[in-house]
Design an enzyme around this catalytic site. Structure first.
Site, PDB file in Angstrom:
ATOM      1  N   SER A  62      16.988  42.367  20.433  1.00 59.27           N
ATOM      2  CA  SER A  62      16.241  41.236  20.989  1.00 59.27           C
ATOM      3  C   SER A  62      14.775  41.532  21.260  1.00 59.27           C
ATOM      4  O   SER A  62      14.014  40.612  21.567  1.00 59.27           O
ATOM      5  CB  SER A  62      16.904  40.782  22.292  1.00 59.27           C
ATOM      6  OG  SER A  62      16.877  41.825  23.256  1.00 59.27           O
ATOM      7  N   CYS A  63      14.357  42.796  21.162  1.00 56.38           N
ATOM      8  CA  CYS A  63      13.014  43.158  21.647  1.00 56.38           C
ATOM      9  C   CYS A  63      11.992  43.487  20.565  1.00 56.38           C
ATOM     10  O   CYS A  63      10.917  42.891  20.530  1.00 56.38           O
ATOM     11  CB  CYS A  63      13.122  44.334  22.611  1.00 56.38           C
ATOM     12  SG  CYS A  63      13.986  43.949  24.143  1.00 56.38           S
ATOM     13  N   PHE A  64      12.312  44.454  19.709  1.00 57.14           N
ATOM     14  CA  PHE A  64      11.273  44.991  18.831  1.00 57.14           C
ATOM     15  C   PHE A  64      10.595  43.928  17.975  1.00 57.14           C
ATOM     16  O   PHE A  64       9.371  43.797  17.966  1.00 57.14           O
ATOM     17  CB  PHE A  64      11.842  46.089  17.936  1.00 57.14           C
ATOM     18  CG  PHE A  64      12.060  47.409  18.637  1.00 57.14           C
ATOM     19  CD1 PHE A  64      11.820  47.540  19.996  1.00 57.14           C
ATOM     20  CD2 PHE A  64      12.504  48.522  17.940  1.00 57.14           C
ATOM     21  CE1 PHE A  64      12.019  48.750  20.651  1.00 57.14           C
ATOM     22  CE2 PHE A  64      12.702  49.737  18.578  1.00 57.14           C
ATOM     23  CZ  PHE A  64      12.457  49.851  19.933  1.00 57.14           C
TER      24      PHE A  64
ATOM     25  N   ASP B 124       8.799  41.234  20.200  1.00 55.39           N
ATOM     26  CA  ASP B 124       7.618  41.730  20.893  1.00 55.39           C
ATOM     27  C   ASP B 124       6.488  42.078  19.929  1.00 55.39           C
ATOM     28  O   ASP B 124       5.306  41.859  20.239  1.00 55.39           O
ATOM     29  CB  ASP B 124       7.988  42.949  21.743  1.00 55.39           C
ATOM     30  CG  ASP B 124       8.873  42.575  22.931  1.00 55.39           C
ATOM     31  OD1 ASP B 124       9.089  41.369  23.141  1.00 55.39           O
ATOM     32  OD2 ASP B 124       9.359  43.483  23.624  1.00 55.39           O
TER      33      ASP B 124
END
Length: 441
Positions: A262-264, A267
Protein backbone atom coordinates in the site's frame (compact mmCIF):
# COMPACT_ATOMS: atom_id res chain seq x y z
CA UNK A 1 -9.22 1.51 12.54
CA UNK A 2 -7.51 0.41 9.37
CA UNK A 3 -4.12 -1.24 9.25
CA UNK A 4 -2.15 1.53 10.98
CA UNK A 5 -4.92 2.60 13.34
CA UNK A 6 -5.72 -0.89 14.56
CA UNK A 7 -2.09 -1.89 15.16
CA UNK A 8 -1.42 1.41 16.93
CA UNK A 9 -4.52 1.07 19.13
CA UNK A 10 -3.81 -2.53 20.07
CA UNK A 11 -0.22 -1.81 21.10
CA UNK A 12 -1.17 1.25 23.18
CA UNK A 13 -3.79 -0.82 24.97
CA UNK A 14 -1.27 -3.63 25.50
CA UNK A 15 0.84 -1.21 27.56
CA UNK A 16 -2.05 -0.34 29.87
CA UNK A 17 -3.13 2.86 28.11
CA UNK A 18 -6.92 3.11 27.76
CA UNK A 19 -7.65 3.44 24.05
CA UNK A 20 -10.73 4.02 21.92
CA UNK A 21 -10.81 3.10 18.24
CA UNK A 22 -13.18 4.98 15.94
CA UNK A 23 -14.27 3.87 12.48
CA UNK A 24 -17.33 4.26 10.23
CA UNK A 25 -17.29 0.57 9.24
CA UNK A 26 -19.84 -1.05 11.56
CA UNK A 27 -18.84 -4.59 10.60
CA UNK A 28 -15.20 -3.88 11.43
CA UNK A 29 -16.13 -2.26 14.72
CA UNK A 30 -18.20 -5.30 15.69
CA UNK A 31 -15.30 -7.65 14.90
CA UNK A 32 -12.88 -5.60 16.98
CA UNK A 33 -15.26 -5.42 19.95
CA UNK A 34 -15.38 -9.22 19.88
CA UNK A 35 -11.58 -9.32 19.97
CA UNK A 36 -11.28 -10.51 16.37
CA UNK A 37 -8.70 -8.98 14.05
CA UNK A 38 -10.27 -7.95 10.71
CA UNK A 39 -6.87 -8.12 9.00
CA UNK A 40 -4.11 -10.70 9.02
CA UNK A 41 -1.08 -9.42 10.90
CA UNK A 42 1.20 -11.61 13.07
CA UNK A 43 0.75 -11.01 16.83
CA UNK A 44 -2.21 -8.69 16.34
CA UNK A 45 -5.04 -11.14 17.13
CA UNK A 46 -3.86 -12.21 20.64
CA UNK A 47 -2.90 -8.62 21.49
CA UNK A 48 -6.33 -7.39 20.43
CA UNK A 49 -8.19 -10.14 22.25
CA UNK A 50 -6.33 -9.46 25.50
CA UNK A 51 -6.88 -5.70 25.26
CA UNK A 52 -10.63 -6.16 24.74
CA UNK A 53 -10.86 -8.65 27.61
CA UNK A 54 -9.05 -6.27 29.95
CA UNK A 55 -11.33 -3.42 28.78
CA UNK A 56 -8.35 -1.30 27.78
CA UNK A 57 -9.56 -1.04 24.17
CA UNK A 58 -13.01 -0.25 22.86
CA UNK A 59 -14.20 0.37 19.31
CA UNK A 60 -17.06 2.56 18.18
CA UNK A 61 -18.51 4.46 15.22
CA UNK A 62 -19.28 7.42 17.51
CA UNK A 63 -16.67 10.10 16.91
CA UNK A 64 -17.90 12.04 19.96
CA UNK A 65 -16.11 9.44 22.10
CA UNK A 66 -12.89 11.23 21.18
CA UNK A 67 -13.67 13.80 23.87
CA UNK A 68 -13.14 11.09 26.48
CA UNK A 69 -9.44 11.02 25.57
CA UNK A 70 -6.73 13.65 25.64
CA UNK A 71 -4.92 12.57 22.45
CA UNK A 72 -6.37 11.57 19.08
CA UNK A 73 -4.29 9.81 16.42
CA UNK A 74 -5.69 10.38 12.94
CA UNK A 75 -4.86 7.41 10.73
CA UNK A 76 -7.29 7.82 7.82
CA UNK A 77 -6.20 6.76 4.34
CA UNK A 78 -4.79 8.99 1.63
CA UNK A 79 -5.46 7.04 -1.60
CA UNK A 80 -3.94 7.97 -4.93
CA UNK A 81 -5.74 9.99 -7.55
CA UNK A 82 -5.21 9.38 -11.31
CA UNK A 83 -2.56 12.13 -11.37
CA UNK A 84 -0.59 10.42 -8.61
CA UNK A 85 -1.48 13.07 -6.05
CA UNK A 86 -3.12 11.99 -2.80
CA UNK A 87 -6.83 12.30 -2.14
CA UNK A 88 -7.25 14.45 0.98
CA UNK A 89 -11.02 14.04 1.28
CA UNK A 90 -10.73 11.58 4.19
CA UNK A 91 -8.22 13.85 5.90
CA UNK A 92 -10.52 16.86 5.48
CA UNK A 93 -13.61 14.99 6.68
CA UNK A 94 -11.83 13.55 9.70
CA UNK A 95 -10.56 17.01 10.69
CA UNK A 96 -14.05 18.46 10.42
CA UNK A 97 -15.70 15.62 12.36
CA UNK A 98 -13.12 15.70 15.13
CA UNK A 99 -13.16 19.48 15.38
CA UNK A 100 -16.94 19.42 15.71
CA UNK A 101 -16.90 17.17 18.77
CA UNK A 102 -14.01 19.10 20.35
CA UNK A 103 -15.89 22.41 20.11
CA UNK A 104 -17.49 22.05 23.54
CA UNK A 105 -14.68 20.11 25.21
CA UNK A 106 -12.97 21.99 28.05
CA UNK A 107 -9.25 21.63 28.57
CA UNK A 108 -6.43 20.58 26.25
CA UNK A 109 -6.68 18.05 23.42
CA UNK A 110 -3.85 16.94 21.11
CA UNK A 111 -4.51 15.90 17.52
CA UNK A 112 -1.78 13.75 15.96
CA UNK A 113 -1.60 13.26 12.18
CA UNK A 114 -0.29 9.77 11.53
CA UNK A 115 -1.64 9.51 7.96
CA UNK A 116 0.93 9.79 5.18
CA UNK A 117 0.45 13.29 3.78
CA UNK A 118 2.52 15.57 1.56
CA UNK A 119 4.43 18.49 3.14
CA UNK A 120 2.13 21.34 4.07
CA UNK A 121 -0.99 19.21 4.61
CA UNK A 122 -1.02 19.40 8.42
CA UNK A 123 -0.36 23.13 8.61
CA UNK A 124 -2.74 23.66 5.70
CA UNK A 125 -5.72 21.33 5.27
CA UNK A 126 -5.78 19.71 8.72
CA UNK A 127 -5.23 22.87 10.73
CA UNK A 128 -7.68 24.92 8.67
CA UNK A 129 -10.60 22.49 8.94
CA UNK A 130 -9.82 21.53 12.54
CA UNK A 131 -9.80 25.15 13.71
CA UNK A 132 -12.87 26.09 11.69
CA UNK A 133 -15.02 23.21 12.94
CA UNK A 134 -13.84 23.40 16.57
CA UNK A 135 -13.89 27.16 16.88
CA UNK A 136 -10.49 26.87 18.59
CA UNK A 137 -7.00 27.94 17.63
CA UNK A 138 -4.03 25.57 17.70
CA UNK A 139 -2.00 26.59 20.72
CA UNK A 140 -3.32 26.81 24.27
CA UNK A 141 -6.24 24.32 24.27
CA UNK A 142 -5.78 22.58 20.91
CA UNK A 143 -2.56 20.81 19.96
CA UNK A 144 -1.46 19.58 16.53
CA UNK A 145 1.45 17.29 15.62
CA UNK A 146 2.70 15.17 12.75
CA UNK A 147 3.88 11.71 13.80
CA UNK A 148 4.58 9.52 10.73
CA UNK A 149 4.43 5.73 11.05
CA UNK A 150 7.09 3.36 9.75
CA UNK A 151 5.27 0.05 10.07
CA UNK A 152 6.01 -2.91 7.81
CA UNK A 153 3.19 -5.28 7.05
CA UNK A 154 4.00 -8.64 8.57
CA UNK A 155 6.07 -7.09 11.40
CA UNK A 156 3.86 -4.12 12.38
CA UNK A 157 3.48 -5.06 16.04
CA UNK A 158 7.22 -5.51 16.54
CA UNK A 159 7.83 -2.28 14.63
CA UNK A 160 5.47 -0.42 16.97
CA UNK A 161 6.92 -1.92 20.13
CA UNK A 162 10.56 -1.60 19.03
CA UNK A 163 10.92 1.34 16.61
CA UNK A 164 14.30 2.74 15.57
CA UNK A 165 13.03 6.32 15.93
CA UNK A 166 10.05 8.54 16.67
CA UNK A 167 9.55 11.62 14.50
CA UNK A 168 7.41 14.45 15.86
CA UNK A 169 6.66 17.54 13.80
CA UNK A 170 5.05 20.56 15.44
CA UNK A 171 5.23 24.33 15.43
CA UNK A 172 4.72 24.66 19.17
CA UNK A 173 6.45 23.09 22.15
CA UNK A 174 3.31 22.21 24.07
CA UNK A 175 2.08 19.75 21.44
CA UNK A 176 5.50 18.18 20.96
CA UNK A 177 6.00 17.90 24.72
CA UNK A 178 2.59 16.29 25.25
CA UNK A 179 3.23 13.61 22.61
CA UNK A 180 6.78 12.99 23.85
CA UNK A 181 5.47 12.38 27.37
CA UNK A 182 2.91 9.90 26.02
CA UNK A 183 5.65 7.96 24.24
CA UNK A 184 7.86 8.12 27.33
CA UNK A 185 5.04 6.48 29.28
CA UNK A 186 4.63 3.89 26.52
CA UNK A 187 8.32 2.95 26.14
CA UNK A 188 9.66 3.80 29.58
CA UNK A 189 13.44 3.42 29.73
CA UNK A 190 13.43 2.00 26.19
CA UNK A 191 12.29 5.22 24.53
CA UNK A 192 13.93 5.31 21.08
CA UNK A 193 15.58 8.47 19.69
CA UNK A 194 12.97 11.22 19.31
CA UNK A 195 13.44 13.62 16.40
CA UNK A 196 11.67 16.94 16.96
CA UNK A 197 11.15 19.07 13.88
CA UNK A 198 8.53 21.14 12.06
CA UNK A 199 5.45 19.53 10.47
CA UNK A 200 6.67 19.84 6.89
CA UNK A 201 9.95 18.07 7.63
CA UNK A 202 8.16 15.28 9.51
CA UNK A 203 5.79 14.81 6.59
CA UNK A 204 8.68 14.58 4.12
CA UNK A 205 10.61 12.10 6.29
CA UNK A 206 8.01 9.40 5.59
CA UNK A 207 8.12 9.94 1.84
CA UNK A 208 11.92 10.08 1.82
CA UNK A 209 12.12 6.78 3.72
CA UNK A 210 9.80 4.89 1.36
CA UNK A 211 11.31 6.45 -1.74
CA UNK A 212 14.80 5.35 -0.70
CA UNK A 213 13.70 1.78 0.06
CA UNK A 214 11.77 1.49 -3.20
CA UNK A 215 14.75 2.79 -5.13
CA UNK A 216 16.99 0.25 -3.40
CA UNK A 217 14.64 -2.56 -4.48
CA UNK A 218 14.61 -1.37 -8.10
CA UNK A 219 18.40 -1.03 -7.98
CA UNK A 220 19.04 -4.62 -6.94
CA UNK A 221 16.46 -5.87 -9.44
CA UNK A 222 18.33 -4.00 -12.17
CA UNK A 223 21.57 -5.69 -11.10
CA UNK A 224 19.72 -9.03 -11.00
CA UNK A 225 18.52 -8.57 -14.57
CA UNK A 226 22.10 -7.93 -15.68
CA UNK A 227 23.46 -10.86 -13.67
CA UNK A 228 20.89 -13.12 -15.28
CA UNK A 229 22.60 -12.61 -18.62
CA UNK A 230 25.99 -13.80 -17.35
CA UNK A 231 26.54 -17.58 -16.99
CA UNK A 232 27.60 -18.55 -13.47
CA UNK A 233 26.78 -15.19 -11.85
CA UNK A 234 24.39 -15.07 -8.87
CA UNK A 235 22.98 -11.70 -7.79
CA UNK A 236 22.75 -13.10 -4.24
CA UNK A 237 26.55 -13.05 -4.02
CA UNK A 238 26.64 -9.53 -5.44
CA UNK A 239 24.07 -8.35 -2.90
CA UNK A 240 25.90 -10.02 0.01
CA UNK A 241 29.19 -8.36 -0.96
CA UNK A 242 27.89 -4.84 -1.44
CA UNK A 243 25.61 -5.19 1.61
CA UNK A 244 28.66 -5.55 3.84
CA UNK A 245 29.62 -1.99 2.89
CA UNK A 246 28.25 0.12 5.79
CA UNK A 247 27.43 2.87 3.31
CA UNK A 248 24.99 0.50 1.58
CA UNK A 249 23.73 -2.05 4.12
CA UNK A 250 22.18 -5.44 3.45
CA UNK A 251 18.48 -4.69 3.93
CA UNK A 252 16.24 -4.41 0.85
CA UNK A 253 18.90 -5.97 -1.40
CA UNK A 254 16.84 -9.07 -2.14
CA UNK A 255 16.07 -9.40 -5.83
CA UNK A 256 12.54 -10.35 -6.78
CA UNK A 257 9.50 -9.63 -8.93
CA UNK A 258 9.20 -6.01 -7.79
CA UNK A 259 7.81 -4.18 -4.77
CA UNK A 260 4.14 -3.98 -3.91
CA UNK A 261 1.90 -3.10 -0.99
CA UNK A 262 0.00 0.00 0.00
CA UNK A 263 2.94 2.39 0.44
CA UNK A 264 5.81 2.36 -2.02
CA UNK A 265 3.94 2.92 -5.28
CA UNK A 266 1.43 5.34 -3.77
CA UNK A 267 4.06 7.37 -1.94
CA UNK A 268 6.43 7.54 -4.89
CA UNK A 269 3.63 8.71 -7.17
CA UNK A 270 2.64 11.36 -4.61
CA UNK A 271 6.25 12.54 -4.24
CA UNK A 272 6.72 12.70 -8.01
CA UNK A 273 3.51 14.69 -8.39
CA UNK A 274 4.44 16.98 -5.48
CA UNK A 275 7.91 17.65 -6.89
CA UNK A 276 6.56 18.40 -10.35
CA UNK A 277 3.99 20.80 -8.91
CA UNK A 278 6.87 22.58 -7.18
CA UNK A 279 8.76 22.87 -10.48
CA UNK A 280 11.14 19.93 -10.04
CA UNK A 281 10.94 16.63 -11.92
CA UNK A 282 12.33 13.78 -9.73
CA UNK A 283 13.52 11.58 -12.60
CA UNK A 284 15.19 9.10 -10.21
CA UNK A 285 11.83 8.19 -8.69
CA UNK A 286 10.17 7.95 -12.09
CA UNK A 287 12.90 5.48 -13.10
CA UNK A 288 12.38 3.55 -9.86
CA UNK A 289 8.68 3.14 -10.66
CA UNK A 290 9.30 2.24 -14.32
CA UNK A 291 11.86 -0.38 -13.32
CA UNK A 292 9.39 -1.91 -10.89
CA UNK A 293 6.63 -2.06 -13.48
CA UNK A 294 8.95 -3.76 -15.98
CA UNK A 295 9.98 -6.45 -13.50
CA UNK A 296 6.74 -8.35 -14.15
CA UNK A 297 7.79 -8.62 -17.79
CA UNK A 298 11.10 -10.07 -16.66
CA UNK A 299 9.29 -12.81 -14.73
CA UNK A 300 7.04 -13.66 -17.68
CA UNK A 301 10.06 -13.72 -20.01
CA UNK A 302 11.60 -16.35 -17.74
CA UNK A 303 8.46 -18.44 -18.15
CA UNK A 304 8.67 -18.03 -21.93
CA UNK A 305 12.29 -19.12 -21.80
CA UNK A 306 11.10 -22.43 -20.40
CA UNK A 307 7.87 -22.88 -22.38
CA UNK A 308 8.13 -20.86 -25.55
CA UNK A 309 4.61 -19.73 -26.45
CA UNK A 310 2.34 -19.37 -23.43
CA UNK A 311 -0.88 -19.83 -25.35
CA UNK A 312 -3.07 -22.42 -23.56
CA UNK A 313 -0.20 -23.31 -21.21
CA UNK A 314 -1.16 -23.90 -17.58
CA UNK A 315 0.89 -21.73 -15.23
CA UNK A 316 0.78 -22.13 -11.45
CA UNK A 317 1.36 -18.93 -9.47
CA UNK A 318 2.45 -19.72 -5.91
CA UNK A 319 1.84 -16.64 -3.80
CA UNK A 320 -0.53 -13.71 -4.29
CA UNK A 321 0.18 -11.43 -1.30
CA UNK A 322 2.81 -8.77 -1.98
CA UNK A 323 4.91 -10.30 0.81
CA UNK A 324 4.60 -13.13 3.30
CA UNK A 325 2.69 -12.87 6.58
CA UNK A 326 -0.03 -10.63 5.13
CA UNK A 327 -3.18 -11.03 3.07
CA UNK A 328 -2.59 -7.69 1.33
CA UNK A 329 -2.56 -7.79 -2.50
CA UNK A 330 -2.48 -4.03 -3.08
CA UNK A 331 -0.02 -3.33 -5.92
CA UNK A 332 1.23 -6.91 -5.56
CA UNK A 333 3.73 -8.09 -8.18
CA UNK A 334 1.65 -11.26 -8.57
CA UNK A 335 -1.20 -9.25 -10.09
CA UNK A 336 1.12 -7.64 -12.65
CA UNK A 337 2.53 -11.04 -13.58
CA UNK A 338 -0.92 -12.61 -13.84
CA UNK A 339 -2.04 -9.76 -16.07
CA UNK A 340 0.88 -10.35 -18.43
CA UNK A 341 0.29 -14.11 -18.45
CA UNK A 342 -3.38 -13.60 -19.34
CA UNK A 343 -2.40 -11.24 -22.16
CA UNK A 344 -0.34 -14.06 -23.59
CA UNK A 345 -3.32 -16.46 -23.34
CA UNK A 346 -1.92 -18.57 -20.52
CA UNK A 347 -4.24 -20.43 -18.14
CA UNK A 348 -3.44 -19.31 -14.60
CA UNK A 349 -4.06 -21.24 -11.39
CA UNK A 350 -2.99 -19.61 -8.12
CA UNK A 351 -2.57 -20.46 -4.46
CA UNK A 352 -1.79 -18.37 -1.40
CA UNK A 353 -2.29 -19.36 2.24
CA UNK A 354 -3.91 -16.01 3.13
CA UNK A 355 -4.60 -13.81 0.11
CA UNK A 356 -7.01 -15.88 -2.01
CA UNK A 357 -10.19 -14.18 -0.63
CA UNK A 358 -8.83 -10.70 -1.42
CA UNK A 359 -7.70 -11.83 -4.87
CA UNK A 360 -11.10 -13.30 -5.65
CA UNK A 361 -12.68 -9.95 -4.83
CA UNK A 362 -10.40 -8.28 -7.37
CA UNK A 363 -9.91 -10.87 -10.13
CA UNK A 364 -13.07 -12.95 -9.62
CA UNK A 365 -13.09 -15.80 -12.17
CA UNK A 366 -10.26 -14.51 -14.38
CA UNK A 367 -8.04 -17.25 -12.91
CA UNK A 368 -8.43 -20.56 -11.07
CA UNK A 369 -7.77 -20.89 -7.34
CA UNK A 370 -6.17 -23.90 -5.66
CA UNK A 371 -6.62 -25.07 -2.08
CA UNK A 372 -2.98 -26.00 -1.51
CA UNK A 373 0.40 -25.94 -3.33
CA UNK A 374 0.09 -29.48 -4.66
CA UNK A 375 -3.30 -28.90 -6.26
CA UNK A 376 -1.93 -25.71 -7.84
CA UNK A 377 0.97 -27.68 -9.35
CA UNK A 378 -1.18 -30.53 -10.64
CA UNK A 379 -0.98 -30.63 -14.44
CA UNK A 380 0.89 -27.31 -14.69
CA UNK A 381 3.35 -26.60 -17.47
CA UNK A 382 5.26 -24.11 -15.31
CA UNK A 383 5.25 -22.85 -11.72
CA UNK A 384 6.22 -19.35 -10.58
CA UNK A 385 7.29 -18.71 -6.99
CA UNK A 386 5.88 -15.24 -6.29
CA UNK A 387 5.63 -14.88 -2.48
CA UNK A 388 8.20 -16.09 0.04
CA UNK A 389 5.80 -17.94 2.35
CA UNK A 390 7.50 -20.43 4.69
CA UNK A 391 5.02 -23.05 3.46
CA UNK A 392 6.57 -22.87 -0.01
CA UNK A 393 10.10 -23.27 1.30
CA UNK A 394 9.14 -26.79 2.37
CA UNK A 395 8.47 -27.87 -1.20
CA UNK A 396 11.03 -30.29 -2.65
CA UNK A 397 12.00 -31.08 -6.25
CA UNK A 398 9.97 -34.30 -6.02
CA UNK A 399 6.80 -32.27 -5.41
CA UNK A 400 7.19 -30.45 -8.70
CA UNK A 401 8.12 -33.66 -10.51
CA UNK A 402 5.19 -35.62 -9.09
CA UNK A 403 2.40 -33.12 -9.72
CA UNK A 404 3.40 -31.02 -12.73
CA UNK A 405 2.94 -31.92 -16.37
CA UNK A 406 6.49 -30.71 -16.88
CA UNK A 407 8.73 -29.63 -13.96
CA UNK A 408 9.45 -26.07 -15.08
CA UNK A 409 10.07 -23.68 -12.18
CA UNK A 410 10.63 -19.92 -12.13
CA UNK A 411 11.94 -18.93 -8.71
CA UNK A 412 11.14 -15.20 -8.76
CA UNK A 413 11.72 -14.93 -5.00
CA UNK A 414 14.97 -16.93 -4.79
CA UNK A 415 13.74 -19.17 -1.95
CA UNK A 416 15.29 -22.40 -3.25
CA UNK A 417 18.87 -23.68 -3.51
CA UNK A 418 19.68 -23.79 -7.25
CA UNK A 419 21.91 -26.85 -6.75
CA UNK A 420 19.13 -28.81 -5.06
CA UNK A 421 16.71 -27.94 -7.87
CA UNK A 422 19.10 -28.50 -10.76
CA UNK A 423 17.25 -31.70 -11.69
CA UNK A 424 14.27 -29.51 -12.71
CA UNK A 425 14.04 -27.01 -15.54
CA UNK A 426 14.87 -24.28 -13.04
CA UNK A 427 15.49 -20.58 -13.63
CA UNK A 428 15.75 -17.96 -10.92
CA UNK A 429 15.77 -14.20 -10.60
CA UNK A 430 19.30 -12.87 -10.94
CA UNK A 431 20.86 -16.28 -11.56
CA UNK A 432 22.95 -16.56 -14.70
CA UNK A 433 21.97 -19.63 -16.74
CA UNK A 434 24.72 -22.25 -16.56
CA UNK A 435 22.83 -24.68 -18.79
CA UNK A 436 23.72 -24.66 -22.47
CA UNK A 437 20.09 -25.36 -23.35
CA UNK A 438 16.76 -25.20 -21.61
CA UNK A 439 14.41 -28.10 -22.20
CA UNK A 440 11.05 -27.23 -23.66
CA UNK A 441 7.99 -29.36 -24.02
Amino acid sequence: MGYVGLCTAATFASRGIRTIGIDIDDERIEQIRKGKAPIHEPQLAPLLKKAIRRKLLDATNDVSKAVDTDTTFRTVGTPSQPSGSIDLSYVKNAAEDLGGVLREKPGYHLVVVKSTVIPGTTNGTVKRFLEKSSGKTVGSTLGLCVNPEFLREGTAIDDTLHPDKIVIGSNERKSAGHLTRLYRRFYGSRLPPVILTNPESAELVKYASNAFLATKVSFINTIANIAQQIPGVDVGIIAKAIGLDPRIGSLFLKSGPGYGGSCFHKDLQALINYGQNKGYDPILFRATEETNEQQANTVVSMVEKLLGSLSDKRVAVLGLAFKKDTDDIREAASLRVINQLKKKSAKVVAYDPMAVPNTKRQLAHQIEYAENPHSALRGADCAIMMTEWDEFRELKPKDFQAYMKTPNLVDARRIFDPKEFSQLNYVAMGLGDTQSTVKRE
